[in-house]
Motif scaffolding. Structure first.
Motif, mmCIF file in Angstrom:
data_model
loop_
_atom_site.group_PDB
_atom_site.id
_atom_site.type_symbol
_atom_site.label_atom_id
_atom_site.label_comp_id
_atom_site.label_asym_id
_atom_site.label_seq_id
_atom_site.Cartn_x
_atom_site.Cartn_y
_atom_site.Cartn_z
ATOM 1 N N LYS A 51 0.820 -1.209 0.000
ATOM 2 C CA LYS A 51 0.000 0.000 0.000
ATOM 3 C C LYS A 51 0.857 1.263 0.000
ATOM 4 O O LYS A 51 0.462 2.299 -0.564
ATOM 5 N N GLU A 52 2.041 1.198 0.608
ATOM 6 C CA GLU A 52 2.939 2.350 0.607
ATOM 7 C C GLU A 52 3.523 2.574 -0.787
ATOM 8 O O GLU A 52 3.683 3.728 -1.221
ATOM 9 N N ILE A 53 3.835 1.489 -1.487
ATOM 10 C CA ILE A 53 4.310 1.608 -2.875
ATOM 11 C C ILE A 53 3.258 2.297 -3.726
ATOM 12 O O ILE A 53 3.554 3.237 -4.481
ATOM 13 N N MET A 54 2.009 1.858 -3.604
ATOM 14 C CA MET A 54 0.936 2.428 -4.411
ATOM 15 C C MET A 54 0.668 3.895 -4.061
ATOM 16 O O MET A 54 0.339 4.698 -4.932
ATOM 17 N N GLU A 55 0.822 4.249 -2.792
ATOM 18 C CA GLU A 55 0.640 5.651 -2.400
ATOM 19 C C GLU A 55 1.763 6.512 -2.964
ATOM 20 O O GLU A 55 1.520 7.634 -3.430
ATOM 21 N N LEU A 56 2.983 6.004 -2.960
ATOM 22 C CA LEU A 56 4.088 6.742 -3.568
ATOM 23 C C LEU A 56 3.862 6.916 -5.066
ATOM 24 O O LEU A 56 4.131 7.991 -5.623
ATOM 25 N N VAL A 57 3.357 5.887 -5.717
ATOM 26 C CA VAL A 57 3.048 5.992 -7.154
ATOM 27 C C VAL A 57 1.994 7.069 -7.389
ATOM 28 O O VAL A 57 2.116 7.886 -8.309
ATOM 29 N N ARG A 58 0.964 7.077 -6.554
ATOM 30 C CA ARG A 58 -0.096 8.085 -6.692
ATOM 31 C C ARG A 58 0.480 9.495 -6.565
ATOM 32 O O ARG A 58 0.172 10.398 -7.357
ATOM 33 N N LEU A 59 1.348 9.693 -5.576
ATOM 34 C CA LEU A 59 1.944 11.009 -5.359
ATOM 35 C C LEU A 59 2.885 11.381 -6.501
ATOM 36 O O LEU A 59 2.918 12.546 -6.935
ATOM 37 N N ALA A 60 3.649 10.413 -6.990
ATOM 38 C CA ALA A 60 4.560 10.681 -8.108
ATOM 39 C C ALA A 60 3.791 11.132 -9.343
ATOM 40 O O ALA A 60 4.189 12.092 -10.025
ATOM 41 N N LYS A 61 2.682 10.462 -9.637
ATOM 42 C CA LYS A 61 1.862 10.844 -10.793
ATOM 43 C C LYS A 61 1.273 12.234 -10.602
ATOM 44 O O LYS A 61 1.224 13.040 -11.539
ATOM 45 N N LEU A 62 0.830 12.523 -9.392
ATOM 46 C CA LEU A 62 0.253 13.841 -9.109
ATOM 47 C C LEU A 62 1.298 14.943 -9.314
ATOM 48 O O LEU A 62 1.006 15.991 -9.913
ATOM 49 N N ILE A 63 2.514 14.698 -8.826
ATOM 50 C CA ILE A 63 3.580 15.692 -8.963
ATOM 51 C C ILE A 63 3.953 15.879 -10.432
ATOM 52 O O ILE A 63 4.109 17.010 -10.912
ATOM 53 N N GLU A 64 4.082 14.792 -11.163
ATOM 54 C CA GLU A 64 4.410 14.893 -12.590
ATOM 55 C C GLU A 64 3.302 15.607 -13.356
ATOM 56 O O GLU A 64 3.578 16.454 -14.221
ATOM 57 N N ASP A 65 2.060 15.300 -13.048
ATOM 58 C CA ASP A 65 0.939 15.969 -13.716
ATOM 59 C C ASP A 65 0.954 17.471 -13.427
ATOM 60 O O ASP A 65 0.625 18.285 -14.295
ATOM 61 N N HIS A 66 1.350 17.840 -12.207
ATOM 62 C CA HIS A 66 1.374 19.263 -11.844
ATOM 63 C C HIS A 66 2.478 20.000 -12.596
ATOM 64 O O HIS A 66 2.252 21.101 -13.121
ATOM 65 N N TYR A 67 3.676 19.396 -12.644
ATOM 66 C CA TYR A 67 4.805 20.067 -13.288
ATOM 67 C C TYR A 67 4.847 19.834 -14.797
ATOM 68 O O TYR A 67 5.511 20.570 -15.526
ATOM 69 N N LYS A 68 4.190 18.760 -15.250
ATOM 70 C CA LYS A 68 4.104 18.413 -16.675
ATOM 71 C C LYS A 68 5.465 18.051 -17.282
ATOM 72 O O LYS A 68 5.704 18.220 -18.482
ATOM 73 N N ILE A 69 6.354 17.533 -16.449
ATOM 74 C CA ILE A 69 7.653 17.034 -16.891
ATOM 75 C C ILE A 69 8.030 15.854 -15.997
ATOM 76 O O ILE A 69 7.529 15.741 -14.876
ATOM 77 N N PRO A 70 8.940 14.981 -16.460
ATOM 78 C CA PRO A 70 9.420 13.904 -15.581
ATOM 79 C C PRO A 70 10.131 14.473 -14.358
ATOM 80 O O PRO A 70 10.864 15.460 -14.459
#
Length: 353
Positions: free
Chosen positions: A276-295
Motif C-alpha cells: 500500500k505504501e508503494i501504491m501511495e508513492l506511485v499516486r503522489l509521483a503521478k500527481l507531482i508529474e501531472d502538476h509540473y508536466k515534466i518527468p
C-alpha cells in the motif's frame, strides 16, 4: 514571516531566485496539498546581509578570485579559509531572531530539524547543484540551528561547488544559497523515485528505490536499496528487487547525530515498503508529474510515528535531469510504435500461414 525568512506556505516554484530551487519546489508542493514536513527558508538576501554586516564581501570574493583551479591544494586551502570567515562571523541579530521565531513555530520542546541547502544562480534558470552543498540532520535547539545555517551558507564555497561554478563560467557572486530549516521525519524508510525509468528513459514507468532509515544511505550510494518498477497506467509492479540492506542511516542519541548502524539480521532482506505504501508513492509521483508536466526526481520518507497514509512524506522534487535533456527515442530497439505494431502483425500472419 519577515524580511529574511519565508514559510513554505509563502513560497511558490517561480521564487527560486529568492529561495533557491529546493525551497521553491517544497513551497509549490505544499501549495497543492501534499504532505511536506513543515519548514521555512532563510532567503537569499540573508546570506549577503551576513557578509555585508561583517565586512566580508571583499575578503570572500577576493580570495575566490585568486584560486588556482589547477592546484587542488590551493583550491582546498582557500575555500576552507572562505568557509571559516563565513562560519566564524557573528550572525546579524535581525536574522538570528527570525530564525529563532521560525524554529519555535515548528513545534514544542525543541523539535529535531534538518538544515538543508537550497541554491540557484542569479539571473539564470539553474536552480540545483545536487550533492555539492551540505545538509545537516537531527539538529535540536535554535542556537544550534543558527550555527548550522552559517555552515550551510559556507558550503556554497566547498571545493566541489567552487570548482563546479568555475568550470561552468559562473561568477561566485552570482551563487544563491537560501538554507531550509525543516522538521525531521522519523523515517522507518526513505528513498527516491523517478517518474520515468532512469535506466532507459521509459516514460510509462515509475521507479522507486528505498532503504531503512533516512534517505542519505540511498542518495549517497552507501546502501543498495530495494527497487520497484511500476507501470503508470495499469498500476502494476513489473519488477521488485529486495536487496540485502545491512546498514541504515539513523539518529544515535549517544552521539547526538545521524550515523550508519547495522540493520538487525532479520530485517536485512525484508522489503522496506508495504504494497500500500508503494501504491501511495506511485499516486503522489503521478500527481507531482501531472502538476509540473515534466518527468520528476522525487525524495520521500515513511514516518514511523504516523498511520498510513499520513506517514508518507515528500521531501524534495525537481526536474529529472538526464533523460529529459535527451532527444526522445523509442525505448525498444529504437523502433517506432508503428514499426513495433507492424512487426507483431507480420509475426502473427506468418504463424497463421
Amino acid at each position: 514571516m519577515g524580511r529574511f525568512t519565508k514559510t513554505f506556505r509563502e513560497i511558490r516554484k517561480d521564487m527560486f531566485q529568492i529561495c533557491g530551487g529546493k525551497a521553491s519546489h517544497l513551497g509549490e508542493l505544499t501549495s497543492i496539498g501534499l504532505s511536506v514536513p513543515y519548514g521555512f527558508c532563510i532567503i537569499r538576501d540573508a546570506f549577503f546581509h551576513h557578509l555585508k554586516e561583517n565586512g566580508l564581501e571583499r575578503d570572500v570574493f577576493g580570495i575566490a578570485r585568486t584560486i588556482d583551479y589547477e592546484d587542488i591544494a590551493d583550491l582546498d586551502k582557500k575555500t576552507e579559509n572562505i568557509r571559516s570567515l563565513i562560519e566564524n562571523a557573528p550572525m546579524p541579530k535581525e536574522i538570528e531572531e527570525e530564525i529563532t521565531d521560525g524554529y519555535n513555530s515548528l513545534g514544542k520542546d525543541d523539535p529535531f530539524v534538518a538544515v538543508r541547502s537550497s541554491v540557484a544562480i542569479r539571473d539564470s534558470e539553474i536552480s540545483s547543484f545536487p550533492g555539492l552543498m551540505d545538509t545537516y540532520h537531527y539538529l535540536k535547539g535554535a542556537d544550534r540551528v543558527i550555527d548550522y545555517v552559517k555552515k550551510c551558507w559556507a558550503s556554497v564555497f566547498t571545493s566541489r561547488a567552487t570548482a563546479a561554478r568555475y568550470r561552468k563560467g559562473i561568477d561566485h557572486e552570482r551563487a544563491i544559497i537560501a538554507p531550509i530549516v525543516q522538521r525531521m521525519v522519523n523515517a522507518k524508510c526513505a528513498g527516491v523515485m523517478f517518474t520515468l525509468n532512469p535506466v532507459n528513459g521509459d516514460l510509462s514507468k515509475i521507479v522507486i528505490e528505498g532503504a531503512w532509515g533516512i534517505g542519505e544511505g540511498v542518495v549517497s550510494g552507501n546502501v543498495t536499496p530495494d527497487r520497484f518498477v511500476v507501470d503508470k497506467v495499469i498500476l502494476e509492479v513489473n519488477e521488485k528487487q529486495v536487496s540485502c540492506k545491512n546498514l541504515k542511516y539513523v539518529y544515535d542519541p549517544n552521539e547526538k547525530k545521524a550515523v550508519y548502524k547495522e540493520v538487525p539480521e532479520e530485517d536485512q532482506r525484508k522489503c522496506c515498503l508495504e504494497e500500500k505504501e508503494i501504491m501511495e508513492l506511485v499516486r503522489l509521483a503521478k500527481l507531482i508529474e501531472d502538476h509540473y508536466k515534466i518527468p520528476m526526481d522525487i525524495e520521500w520518507a515513511i514516518d514511523i510515528d504516523f498511520e498510513f497514509p499520513n506517514n508518507v512524506f515528500i521531501l524534495q522534487a525537481r526536474a529529472e535531469s538526464v533523460w529529459s535533456k535527451k532527444k526522445a527515442e523509442p525505448v525498444v530497439g529504437k523502433k517506432s510504435s508503428y514499426e513495433l505494431l507492424m512487426e507483431r502483425a507480420m509475426k502473427t500472419i506468418k504463424l497463421n500461414q
